[in-house]
Every structure is written in C-alpha cells, then in structure tokens.
Design a protein around this motif. Structure first.
Motif, PDB file in Angstrom:
ATOM      1  N   GLU A 225     -31.749  31.357  34.613  1.00 58.94           N
ATOM      2  CA  GLU A 225     -32.095  30.850  33.288  1.00 58.94           C
ATOM      3  C   GLU A 225     -32.564  29.393  33.374  1.00 58.94           C
ATOM      4  N   LEU A 226     -31.865  28.605  34.163  1.00 56.97           N
ATOM      5  CA  LEU A 226     -32.288  27.208  34.342  1.00 56.97           C
ATOM      6  C   LEU A 226     -33.659  27.120  35.002  1.00 56.97           C
ATOM      7  N   LEU A 227     -33.897  27.964  35.998  1.00 59.49           N
ATOM      8  CA  LEU A 227     -35.200  27.951  36.666  1.00 59.49           C
ATOM      9  C   LEU A 227     -36.317  28.354  35.701  1.00 59.49           C
ATOM     10  N   ALA A 228     -36.032  29.302  34.796  1.00 61.12           N
ATOM     11  CA  ALA A 228     -37.039  29.709  33.817  1.00 61.12           C
ATOM     12  C   ALA A 228     -37.327  28.573  32.839  1.00 61.12           C
ATOM     13  N   ARG A 229     -36.278  27.879  32.380  1.00 65.55           N
ATOM     14  CA  ARG A 229     -36.481  26.738  31.479  1.00 65.55           C
ATOM     15  C   ARG A 229     -37.230  25.610  32.180  1.00 65.55           C
ATOM     16  N   TYR A 230     -36.923  25.379  33.460  1.00 70.74           N
ATOM     17  CA  TYR A 230     -37.619  24.350  34.233  1.00 70.74           C
ATOM     18  C   TYR A 230     -39.095  24.705  34.372  1.00 70.74           C
ATOM     19  N   ALA A 231     -39.381  25.969  34.661  1.00 68.95           N
ATOM     20  CA  ALA A 231     -40.773  26.404  34.825  1.00 68.95           C
ATOM     21  C   ALA A 231     -41.541  26.281  33.505  1.00 68.95           C
ATOM     22  N   ALA A 232     -40.889  26.583  32.382  1.00 72.54           N
ATOM     23  CA  ALA A 232     -41.559  26.448  31.084  1.00 72.54           C
ATOM     24  C   ALA A 232     -41.876  24.984  30.780  1.00 72.54           C
ATOM     25  N   ALA A 233     -40.936  24.088  31.059  1.00 72.80           N
ATOM     26  CA  ALA A 233     -41.182  22.663  30.830  1.00 72.80           C
ATOM     27  C   ALA A 233     -42.257  22.147  31.770  1.00 72.80           C
ATOM     28  N   ASP A 234     -42.242  22.602  33.012  1.00 74.76           N
ATOM     29  CA  ASP A 234     -43.254  22.190  33.978  1.00 74.76           C
ATOM     30  C   ASP A 234     -44.633  22.687  33.562  1.00 74.76           C
ATOM     31  N   LYS A 235     -44.694  23.903  33.057  1.00 71.03           N
ATOM     32  CA  LYS A 235     -45.966  24.464  32.592  1.00 71.03           C
ATOM     33  C   LYS A 235     -46.504  23.653  31.426  1.00 71.03           C
ATOM     34  N   HIS A 236     -45.617  23.257  30.517  1.00 65.83           N
ATOM     35  CA  HIS A 236     -46.058  22.447  29.379  1.00 65.83           C
ATOM     36  C   HIS A 236     -46.579  21.091  29.852  1.00 65.83           C
ATOM     37  N   LEU A 237     -45.837  20.441  30.741  1.00 67.48           N
ATOM     38  CA  LEU A 237     -46.278  19.119  31.212  1.00 67.48           C
ATOM     39  C   LEU A 237     -47.544  19.213  32.058  1.00 67.48           C
ATOM     40  N   SER A 238     -47.749  20.324  32.727  1.00 68.28           N
ATOM     41  CA  SER A 238     -48.965  20.492  33.523  1.00 68.28           C
ATOM     42  C   SER A 238     -50.189  20.689  32.641  1.00 68.28           C
ATOM     43  N   SER A 239     -49.976  21.142  31.411  1.00 71.31           N
ATOM     44  CA  SER A 239     -51.111  21.412  30.528  1.00 71.31           C
ATOM     45  C   SER A 239     -51.590  20.169  29.785  1.00 71.31           C
ATOM     46  N   VAL A 240     -50.809  19.103  29.788  1.00 69.10           N
ATOM     47  CA  VAL A 240     -51.219  17.877  29.095  1.00 69.10           C
ATOM     48  C   VAL A 240     -51.673  16.856  30.131  1.00 69.10           C
TER      49      VAL A 240
END
Length: 99
Positions: free
Chosen positions: A74-89
């Motif tokens: 679950e933590l890895l999924a939340r980390y990946a979602a935050a990383d995906k968001h920061l990679s898009s900006v």
C-alpha cells in the motif's frame, strides 16, 4: 609510475572532466517563495513521498508477515502515485513577469 596533475593544470586541459561544484543549500526565503508559487497538491505529493520513504524503512527484511507485506504494498502504491503526479508537473516554474 603514475603522475597526478595539479588541480590548476587539470582545469586547463579540455579533455579532463570538470570537477563538480559543492552543492549550496537554498536559502529558506527562496524555498518559502518557491513553495508559495507551487500548487498545494504538488507540495502535498512531495511531503507524502518524504513521509512514505521514512515509513518504508520499517518494512524491510526477508521475513515480513502477510499484514506487513500488505502495508508495504500500500505504501509503495501511494509512493508511486505521488511520484507519478510530481513527474507530470515541471520541476521549475517560470518566475518571469508576463505583461
């Protein structure tokens, strides 16, 4: 016999790689200004990544229980979602004044 060139001679020879500069810490006022200019969701994603990175250290090791493995996933999924968001900006926003 190895010959080590002095720093000043190594700086003059173009075939030598330039030495990396020591990183300089960004002043607090600049960091605060940058944070004010950023959308709240970007700051939240960056802080989530920092918190999750700290929490992931608890779930290391070969013998994790099933519950711990689920928490880690679950933590890895939340980390990946935050990383995906920061990679898009974009990493840096323009501070130029548009007229």
């Amino acid at each position: 016999m190895s010959h080590i060139m002095p720093d000043r001679v190594a700086d003059l020879i173009p075939s030598q790689r330039p030495k990396p500069a020591d990183p300089i810490e960004t002043p607090l006022a600049v960091r605060r200004f940058s944070a004010v200019q950023r959308p709240a969701r970007d700051i939240r994603a960056a802080s989530d990544m920092d918190l999750i990175d700290a929490e992931l250290h608890y779930f290391r090791g070969p013998l994790l229980s099933v519950e711990d493995q689920g928490d880690r996933e679950e933590l890895l999924a939340r980390y990946a979602a935050a990383d995906k968001h920061l990679s898009s900006v974009p990493l840096r926003q323009s501070t130029a004044v548009l007229s």
